[in-house]
Design a protein around this motif. Structure first.
Motif, PDB file in Angstrom:
ATOM      1  N   ALA B  56      59.895  64.753  51.598  1.00 53.21           N
ATOM      2  CA  ALA B  56      59.616  66.148  52.159  1.00 53.21           C
ATOM      3  C   ALA B  56      59.305  67.280  51.330  1.00 53.21           C
ATOM      4  O   ALA B  56      60.118  67.096  50.324  1.00 53.21           O
ATOM      5  CB  ALA B  56      60.440  66.484  53.338  1.00 53.21           C
ATOM      6  N   LYS B  57      58.428  68.181  51.484  1.00 50.91           N
ATOM      7  CA  LYS B  57      58.535  69.328  50.702  1.00 50.91           C
ATOM      8  C   LYS B  57      59.690  70.022  50.467  1.00 50.91           C
ATOM      9  O   LYS B  57      60.547  70.259  51.620  1.00 50.91           O
ATOM     10  CB  LYS B  57      57.339  70.246  51.350  1.00 50.91           C
ATOM     11  CG  LYS B  57      57.126  71.735  50.676  1.00 50.91           C
ATOM     12  CD  LYS B  57      56.240  72.611  51.483  1.00 50.91           C
ATOM     13  CE  LYS B  57      56.588  73.989  50.992  1.00 50.91           C
ATOM     14  NZ  LYS B  57      56.160  75.196  52.247  1.00 50.91           N
ATOM     15  N   SER B  58      60.204  70.301  49.566  1.00 50.07           N
ATOM     16  CA  SER B  58      61.423  70.920  49.322  1.00 50.07           C
ATOM     17  C   SER B  58      61.380  71.807  48.077  1.00 50.07           C
ATOM     18  O   SER B  58      60.508  72.005  47.599  1.00 50.07           O
ATOM     19  CB  SER B  58      62.320  69.999  49.105  1.00 50.07           C
ATOM     20  OG  SER B  58      63.919  70.410  49.023  1.00 50.07           O
ATOM     21  N   TYR B  59      62.609  72.502  47.688  1.00 50.79           N
ATOM     22  CA  TYR B  59      62.606  73.625  46.769  1.00 50.79           C
ATOM     23  C   TYR B  59      62.479  73.080  45.428  1.00 50.79           C
ATOM     24  O   TYR B  59      62.317  73.763  44.460  1.00 50.79           O
ATOM     25  CB  TYR B  59      63.683  74.612  47.047  1.00 50.79           C
ATOM     26  CG  TYR B  59      64.939  74.154  47.185  1.00 50.79           C
ATOM     27  CD1 TYR B  59      66.059  73.893  45.932  1.00 50.79           C
ATOM     28  CD2 TYR B  59      65.610  73.603  48.233  1.00 50.79           C
ATOM     29  CE1 TYR B  59      67.146  73.182  46.151  1.00 50.79           C
ATOM     30  CE2 TYR B  59      66.732  73.045  48.366  1.00 50.79           C
ATOM     31  CZ  TYR B  59      67.521  72.888  47.418  1.00 50.79           C
ATOM     32  OH  TYR B  59      68.606  72.400  47.509  1.00 50.79           O
ATOM     33  N   GLY B 244      73.205  75.077  53.443  1.00 50.33           N
ATOM     34  CA  GLY B 244      72.999  73.931  53.622  1.00 50.33           C
ATOM     35  C   GLY B 244      73.066  73.321  55.201  1.00 50.33           C
ATOM     36  O   GLY B 244      73.476  74.296  55.908  1.00 50.33           O
ATOM     37  N   GLY B 273      68.078  81.708  53.839  1.00 47.57           N
ATOM     38  CA  GLY B 273      68.253  80.395  52.866  1.00 47.57           C
ATOM     39  C   GLY B 273      68.852  80.809  51.556  1.00 47.57           C
ATOM     40  O   GLY B 273      68.322  81.603  51.100  1.00 47.57           O
ATOM     41  N   PHE B 274      69.758  79.940  51.080  1.00 47.60           N
ATOM     42  CA  PHE B 274      70.314  80.448  49.828  1.00 47.60           C
ATOM     43  C   PHE B 274      70.265  79.072  48.767  1.00 47.60           C
ATOM     44  O   PHE B 274      70.743  77.930  49.222  1.00 47.60           O
ATOM     45  CB  PHE B 274      71.635  80.686  49.862  1.00 47.60           C
ATOM     46  CG  PHE B 274      72.546  80.957  48.490  1.00 47.60           C
ATOM     47  CD1 PHE B 274      72.328  82.273  47.878  1.00 47.60           C
ATOM     48  CD2 PHE B 274      73.158  80.025  47.933  1.00 47.60           C
ATOM     49  CE1 PHE B 274      72.862  82.395  46.583  1.00 47.60           C
ATOM     50  CE2 PHE B 274      73.778  80.285  46.860  1.00 47.60           C
ATOM     51  CZ  PHE B 274      73.675  81.458  45.892  1.00 47.60           C
ATOM     52  N   ILE B 275      69.638  79.413  47.793  1.00 44.09           N
ATOM     53  CA  ILE B 275      69.704  78.352  46.577  1.00 44.09           C
ATOM     54  C   ILE B 275      70.075  78.911  45.528  1.00 44.09           C
ATOM     55  O   ILE B 275      69.549  79.962  44.834  1.00 44.09           O
ATOM     56  CB  ILE B 275      68.290  77.785  46.622  1.00 44.09           C
ATOM     57  CG1 ILE B 275      67.711  76.936  47.946  1.00 44.09           C
ATOM     58  CG2 ILE B 275      68.026  76.862  45.328  1.00 44.09           C
ATOM     59  CD1 ILE B 275      66.242  76.781  48.267  1.00 44.09           C
ATOM     60  N   ASP B 278      67.897  80.303  42.481  1.00 40.35           N
ATOM     61  CA  ASP B 278      67.137  81.460  42.679  1.00 40.35           C
ATOM     62  C   ASP B 278      67.723  82.586  41.783  1.00 40.35           C
ATOM     63  O   ASP B 278      67.251  83.785  41.484  1.00 40.35           O
ATOM     64  CB  ASP B 278      66.875  81.871  43.807  1.00 40.35           C
ATOM     65  CG  ASP B 278      65.996  81.029  44.881  1.00 40.35           C
ATOM     66  OD1 ASP B 278      65.150  80.156  44.016  1.00 40.35           O
ATOM     67  OD2 ASP B 278      66.097  80.726  46.089  1.00 40.35           O
TER      68      ASP B 278
END
Lengths: 332, 332
Positions: B56-59, B244, B273-275, B278
């Motif tokens: 699936a499309k993801s970061y 998450g 959303g937190f990654i 970034d």
């Protein structure tokens, strides 16, 4: 004869006529020292009033049962014992659903019918315009070249959001519920594309087609399945302004949707609830910008004007069936 | 003999042993000019790897089928033809699930086993600590006296989030899945309260009881029904860090939840959303703060260390059954 509309019952699901009660009183109102007498001219009916009719915890207090409902109203000063207001002037404020009422003058704003039509102060130059401008700029943080989608696009707030976004150089897509509304988005409001959610067989795919570069900003007036479909098309760092959820306000069961969390995590995306009253300090600069655009012909608006005090509840109920185009106003 | 773990199949639902393939190669690796030879010492297994296993499309890009899986690894330099690294030094980076590998040295960070245990660089001083600190401070914007709730509270990130929040003067509630974990939240990590979601009969009410002033910040590691229950307890202007959604990563149907939109609108609330990737520019200041707290005894951590390269897939799968307390690490 003064007429008043009371909240008779807290609506279960969609409001019905029996939730409202009309009262007639054969009295003469006379302002005391410091007060003024107001004749109601225009009454604003808005989706958010639905949540005030329930007793669930909300950002503003619930209406009380058997008390007058109130909303944004433009009224004429017909008698004044308040030095700040003269007979014949017009004012705007949160006032009761009454044909005539006494006010202390507090929290009333004078409005000028020569600068713009009086009803505009309930719409494009009032809460509607402020909501569109401040929601978009404060949470959406638009950047020229980005793609914005707005639901309830032909509605009061939605049609202004799209025009502001165009003024700021964005690619703008609107979602609305009839072909007529979708046509209006493009012909009257300058949107780049429109989607009819009632005839679309795959909204998610139609959004993808209209937004080949994905969605950077979603101005959400509706919630529900339309918002689910938008989620599948959001870009990294997208922002959603949660301005309203009209699609679920009348649901009696707790509404369920696609889980947003995985989409937000995957895309570092933001969703934020927006209530215009949180941004009062920004009202003057927003009003000035809106008035400038309006004067320059860079903002246009539609109203659905219903006539007659007795039609206020019906006009309100019609909002939930999308019978309005643009701001829904009742003329008394 | 070099061992490698490949992604054999994209997991359907919960990963199973047959999704992984072990390969043994009887070769000798020799670094060329500029390269170094690394022996794997510790391997980090993390829930986010599950989403990299799907297409699936993801970061971040999906893992390729029949290629080595990679994650955070601490390794020992056993030979070097790169002037920046000496034999005997230890490094941390995103490396393949291999017992031994060649690296160009790019994007490797040297780590010092004298300053902290080597495994800490995969946890409290690595991505885990950075995620907790930066998610909380950059999105949560905590203010002393506010109430924070964290799901997956006994997990690697959750237990650090709670401790940082305590260091910043917040009231801290944790949600975890066993009585042992809940006890640990209070005794070891200094949380004010804990809720066992497996034994609670009404999580929503239990949260209300633990947070009489409501929830200002929700650090969400899980999504799903626990996050639904938190929604009912959020305050005006609350912030949710969507870090998450482990509860739904393995679902094969699109997960459904309570619609968040009405809650966000009512409370002017934010979800984002937190990654951690970034926020790379903030890593140095975050590392320094974490190291200071660690040295001052104001941060503690737990690890679940599984031994043996052959147990990497099992350790990863165990994450989804909550078999870890704190950071799950495999020692080679």
């Amino acid at each position: 004869m003064i007429q008043t509309i009371l909240l008779k019952n807290r609506p279960k699901g969609t409001p019905t006529p029996s939730d409202f009660e009309f009262v007639k009183e054969d009295i003469n109102l006379t302002p005391k020292e410091g007060e003024l007498l107001l004749d109601t001219v225009y009454v604003s009916v808005d989706p958010y009033l639905r949540s005030r009719m329930s007793d669930a915890k909300s950002y503003i207090p619930s209406f009380e049962l058997n008390k007058p409902i109130h909303s944004g109203v433009v009224a004429k000063v017909t008698a004044s014992k308040n030095d700040n207001f003269k007979e014949g002037e017009f004012v705007m404020g949160m006032l009761d659903w009454k044909t005539q009422q006494i006010s202390s003058g507090k929290e009333l704003m004078k409005v000028d019918g020569d600068k713009a039509p009086l009803s505009a102060y309930l719409g494009i130059l009032g809460m509607t315009g402020l909501t569109a401008y401040l929601g978009l700029t404060q949470i959406g943080k638009p950047v020229a070249g980005e793609t914005l989608i707005v639901s309830g696009a032909a509605g009061a707030v939605g049609s202004v959001v799209g025009q502001i976004a165009k003024n700021l150089g964005l690619n703008v897509i609107g979602i609305a519920g009839t072909d007529e509304k979708v046509a209006l988005l493009k012909s009257k409001f300058g949107f780049d594309a429109g989607i009819n959610y009632n005839t679309s067989t795959d909204i998610r795919a139609d959004i993808a087609k209209a937004a080949p570069n994905g969605i950077d900003i979603y101005f959400d007036n509706v919630g529900g399945p339309i918002s689910d479909a938008v989620l599948f098309n959001i870009n990294k760092f997208s922002r959603t302004i949660n301005c309203g959820a009209i699609s679920v306000y009348n649901e009696t069961e707790l509404p369920q949707s696609v889980s947003v969390q995985p989409f937000l995590v995957k895309n570092s995306s933001l969703m934020q609830g927006f209530i215009v009253s949180d941004y009062e300090k920004k009202f003057p600069e927003a009003m000035q910008q809106l008035a400038e655009w309006l004067a320059a012909g860079k903002l246009t608006y539609t109203e659905t004007v219903v006539e007659g005090f007795e039609n206020i509840p019906k006009a309100f109920m019609d909002l939930f069936e999308g019978k309005n185009t643009g701001k829904m106003i009742v003329k008394i």
